[in-house]
Design an enzyme around this catalytic site. Structure first.
Site, PDB file in Angstrom:
ATOM      1  N   TYR A 143       0.840  -1.202   0.000  1.00 39.01           N
ATOM      2  CA  TYR A 143       0.000   0.000   0.000  1.00 39.01           C
ATOM      3  C   TYR A 143       0.874   1.250   0.000  1.00 39.01           C
ATOM      4  O   TYR A 143       0.748   2.105  -0.881  1.00 39.01           O
ATOM      5  CB  TYR A 143      -0.905  -0.033   1.229  1.00 39.01           C
ATOM      6  N   ASP A 144       1.801   1.329   0.974  1.00 43.44           N
ATOM      7  CA  ASP A 144       2.596   2.549   1.147  1.00 43.44           C
ATOM      8  C   ASP A 144       3.443   2.839  -0.093  1.00 43.44           C
ATOM      9  O   ASP A 144       3.467   3.967  -0.600  1.00 43.44           O
ATOM     10  CB  ASP A 144       3.549   2.420   2.347  1.00 43.44           C
ATOM     11  N   LYS A 147       1.423   3.761  -3.207  1.00 46.38           N
ATOM     12  CA  LYS A 147       0.967   5.154  -3.170  1.00 46.38           C
ATOM     13  C   LYS A 147       2.118   6.118  -3.422  1.00 46.38           C
ATOM     14  O   LYS A 147       1.934   7.184  -3.999  1.00 46.38           O
ATOM     15  CB  LYS A 147       0.322   5.443  -1.814  1.00 46.38           C
TER      16      LYS A 147
HETATM   17  P1  NAD Z   1     -12.683   1.860   0.277  1.00 38.76           P
HETATM   18  O1  NAD Z   1     -12.039   0.546   0.370  1.00 38.76           O
HETATM   19  O2  NAD Z   1     -14.010   2.065   0.935  1.00 38.76           O
HETATM   20  O3  NAD Z   1     -12.819   2.357  -1.226  1.00 38.76           O
HETATM   21  C1  NAD Z   1     -11.956   1.954  -2.251  1.00 38.76           C
HETATM   22  C2  NAD Z   1     -12.790   1.740  -3.506  1.00 38.76           C
HETATM   23  O4  NAD Z   1     -11.921   1.401  -4.595  1.00 38.76           O
HETATM   24  C3  NAD Z   1     -13.784   0.582  -3.369  1.00 38.76           C
HETATM   25  O5  NAD Z   1     -15.037   0.941  -3.886  1.00 38.76           O
HETATM   26  C4  NAD Z   1     -13.142  -0.535  -4.184  1.00 38.76           C
HETATM   27  O6  NAD Z   1     -14.074  -1.478  -4.671  1.00 38.76           O
HETATM   28  C5  NAD Z   1     -12.453   0.254  -5.275  1.00 38.76           C
HETATM   29  N1  NAD Z   1     -11.334  -0.455  -5.897  1.00 38.76           N
HETATM   30  C6  NAD Z   1     -10.321  -1.124  -5.277  1.00 38.76           C
HETATM   31  N2  NAD Z   1      -9.478  -1.644  -6.185  1.00 38.76           N
HETATM   32  C7  NAD Z   1      -9.968  -1.297  -7.411  1.00 38.76           C
HETATM   33  C8  NAD Z   1      -9.545  -1.529  -8.741  1.00 38.76           C
HETATM   34  N3  NAD Z   1      -8.440  -2.261  -9.008  1.00 38.76           N
HETATM   35  N4  NAD Z   1     -10.288  -1.038  -9.761  1.00 38.76           N
HETATM   36  C9  NAD Z   1     -11.409  -0.314  -9.520  1.00 38.76           C
HETATM   37  N5  NAD Z   1     -11.868  -0.069  -8.272  1.00 38.76           N
HETATM   38  C10 NAD Z   1     -11.144  -0.541  -7.228  1.00 38.76           C
HETATM   39  O7  NAD Z   1     -11.609   2.898   0.893  1.00 38.76           O
HETATM   40  P2  NAD Z   1     -11.713   4.480   1.136  1.00 38.76           P
HETATM   41  O8  NAD Z   1     -11.420   4.708   2.567  1.00 38.76           O
HETATM   42  O9  NAD Z   1     -12.949   5.018   0.542  1.00 38.76           O
HETATM   43  O10 NAD Z   1     -10.447   4.987   0.321  1.00 38.76           O
HETATM   44  C11 NAD Z   1     -10.576   5.599  -0.951  1.00 38.76           C
HETATM   45  C12 NAD Z   1      -9.229   6.151  -1.398  1.00 38.76           C
HETATM   46  O11 NAD Z   1      -8.743   7.111  -0.449  1.00 38.76           O
HETATM   47  C13 NAD Z   1      -8.154   5.079  -1.536  1.00 38.76           C
HETATM   48  O12 NAD Z   1      -7.333   5.378  -2.638  1.00 38.76           O
HETATM   49  C14 NAD Z   1      -7.354   5.250  -0.252  1.00 38.76           C
HETATM   50  O13 NAD Z   1      -6.023   4.820  -0.405  1.00 38.76           O
HETATM   51  C15 NAD Z   1      -7.444   6.742  -0.016  1.00 38.76           C
HETATM   52  N6  NAD Z   1      -7.239   7.078   1.400  1.00 38.76           N
HETATM   53  C16 NAD Z   1      -8.207   6.828   2.331  1.00 38.76           C
HETATM   54  C17 NAD Z   1      -7.973   7.126   3.665  1.00 38.76           C
HETATM   55  C18 NAD Z   1      -9.009   6.880   4.732  1.00 38.76           C
HETATM   56  O14 NAD Z   1      -8.718   7.117   5.900  1.00 38.76           O
HETATM   57  N7  NAD Z   1     -10.215   6.482   4.442  1.00 38.76           N
HETATM   58  C19 NAD Z   1      -6.746   7.678   4.053  1.00 38.76           C
HETATM   59  C20 NAD Z   1      -5.778   7.902   3.066  1.00 38.76           C
HETATM   60  C21 NAD Z   1      -6.039   7.627   1.737  1.00 38.76           C
END
Ligand code: NAD
Ligand code: UDP
Length: 312
Positions: A143-144, A147
């Site tokens: 993940y890290d 990103k």
């Molecule tokens: P989440 O898991 O609820 O949402 C991720 C979405 O991406 C899901 O709908 C999943 O089905 C979709 N997905 C995953 N792999 C995929 C692929 N290969 N093709 C198409 N769709 C795909 O997580 P979230 O918390 O909503 O996070 C959304 C984004 O924000 C991510 O990129 C995450 O890294 C980033 N983020 C979130 C947080 C947090 O605290 N929630 C913090 C930092 C970064």
């Protein structure tokens, strides 16, 4: 204005779709439903300005859009470690595919980056010019490092091909539409407390996080997308810092729960501290979070109460 939200059926993505539709945009939600759900976007399916595309960002696609929000990627450690090879492919190939599209159709593209680019930070609070302390070969690296590469790709497409980019580093965000089985700390504790089950604190619970309510994040993301002459990276987070033990006691108190705290082993490479320095967001975006942890928790608790009722 046509906007594409990858990961649009997930927790953050679905709130972003809502907000963009409210702004009068045409929205394409692209998702492979790995961690997202139809339930999160069910209320949008009848909206004429909304389209749903089942697609995996690791595969190329061409869509005519003005703005791309690249949010596809599992974000919970439980889910991103389930298939680590897929996780890193999603960040790296997903960024390449979306940047290729942005270049071709001349769209502005935002990458959902993360506080995880700072790893287990040796600098506190974390400022955008800190390069981080990330293990390249650990269980969180898929993940890290994925990103981090996505940020590199954004900058290289910008410098080499003049792609109009935006990088936001999101810190721990919580709220309605997190999946009940998400596995991240806020949803875990609330669900455990509502069911009067043991609250699972990993390690001693003295590690810290700074939690932001979803509405504050969406506000920051939208401001970033619409500001000109600032590509980031910018931290978007709440700078109120809590230990995980404090979070557990707050959740127990707010839910009037009979749950007891139990202590389980700390997962490997779990960052010991995390708190954003947010002066850049204040200066460049005129943004700062408004919702205190307790207020946000009350809203999240109400949501999970409903979810549990519906599921039982
Ligand atoms: P989440 O898991 O609820 O949402 C991720 C979405 O991406 C899901 O709908 C999943 O089905 C979709 N997905 C995953 N792999 C995929 C692929 N290969 N093709 C198409 N769709 C795909 O997580 P979230 O918390 O909503 O996070 C959304 C984004 O924000 C991510 O990129 C995450 O890294 C980033 N983020 C979130 C947080 C947090 O605290 N929630 C913090 C930092 C970064
Ligand atoms: N955590 C915990 N109990 C849980 C889930 C998580 O104590 O049931 C801890 C985890 O070890 C970490 C912090 O809470 O120190 C935040 O974890 P989360 O998975 O929400 O996100 P992270 O910031 O680690 O990616």
């Amino acid at each position: 204005m046509r906007s594409l939200v990858t990961g649009g059926a997930g927790f953050i993505g679905s709130h972003l779709c809502d907000r963009l539709l409210e702004k009068g945009h045409d929205v394409i939600c692209l998702d492979n439903f790995f961690t997202g759900s139809k339930q999160n976007i069910m209320h949008l399916l009848d909206n004429h300005n909304f389209e749903l595309v089942r697609h995996d960002v690791t595969e190329p696609i061409l869509l005519e859009v003005d703005h791309i929000y690249n949010f596809a990627c599992p974000a919970s450690p439980v889910h991103y470690q389930y298939n680590p090879v897929k996780t890193i492919k999603t960040s790296v190939m997903g960024a390449i595919n979306m940047l290729g599209m942005a270049k071709r159709v001349k769209a502005r593209i935002m990458q959902a980056s993360t506080s995880e680019v700072y790893g287990d930070p040796a600098v506190h609070p974390q400022k955008e010019d800190y390069w981080g302390n990330v293990n390249t070969i650990g269980i969180r690296s898929c993940y890290d490092e994925g990103k981090r590469v996505a940020e590199t790709l954004m900058m290289d497409y910008h410098r080499q091909n003049n792609v109009d980019i935006k990088i936001v580093r999101i810190f721990n965000t919580y709220g309605p539409r997190m999946a009940v089985n998400d596995g991240r700390v806020v949803s875990n504790f609330i669900i455990q407390a509502l069911r009067n089950e043991d609250i699972t604190v990993y390690g001693k619970g003295n590690q810290t996080r700074s939690f932001m309510y979803i509405d504050d994040l969406i506000e920051g993301v939208i401001k970033m997308m619409f500001v000109d002459d600032f590509i980031g990276p910018v931290n978007v987070g709440n700078s109120d810092e809590f230990t995980i033990y404090e979070l557990a006691t707050k959740v127990i108190e707010l839910t009037n729960s009979k749950s007891k705290i139990i202590y389980l082993p700390l997962p490997k490479d779990d960052p010991t501290q995390r708190k954003p320095f947010i002066r850049l967001a204040k200066e460049k975006l005129g943004w700062q979070p408004k919702i205190k942890l307790e207020q946000g928790l009350v809203k999240a608790i109400a949501y999970f109460e409903e979810q549990i009722k519906e599921g039982s």
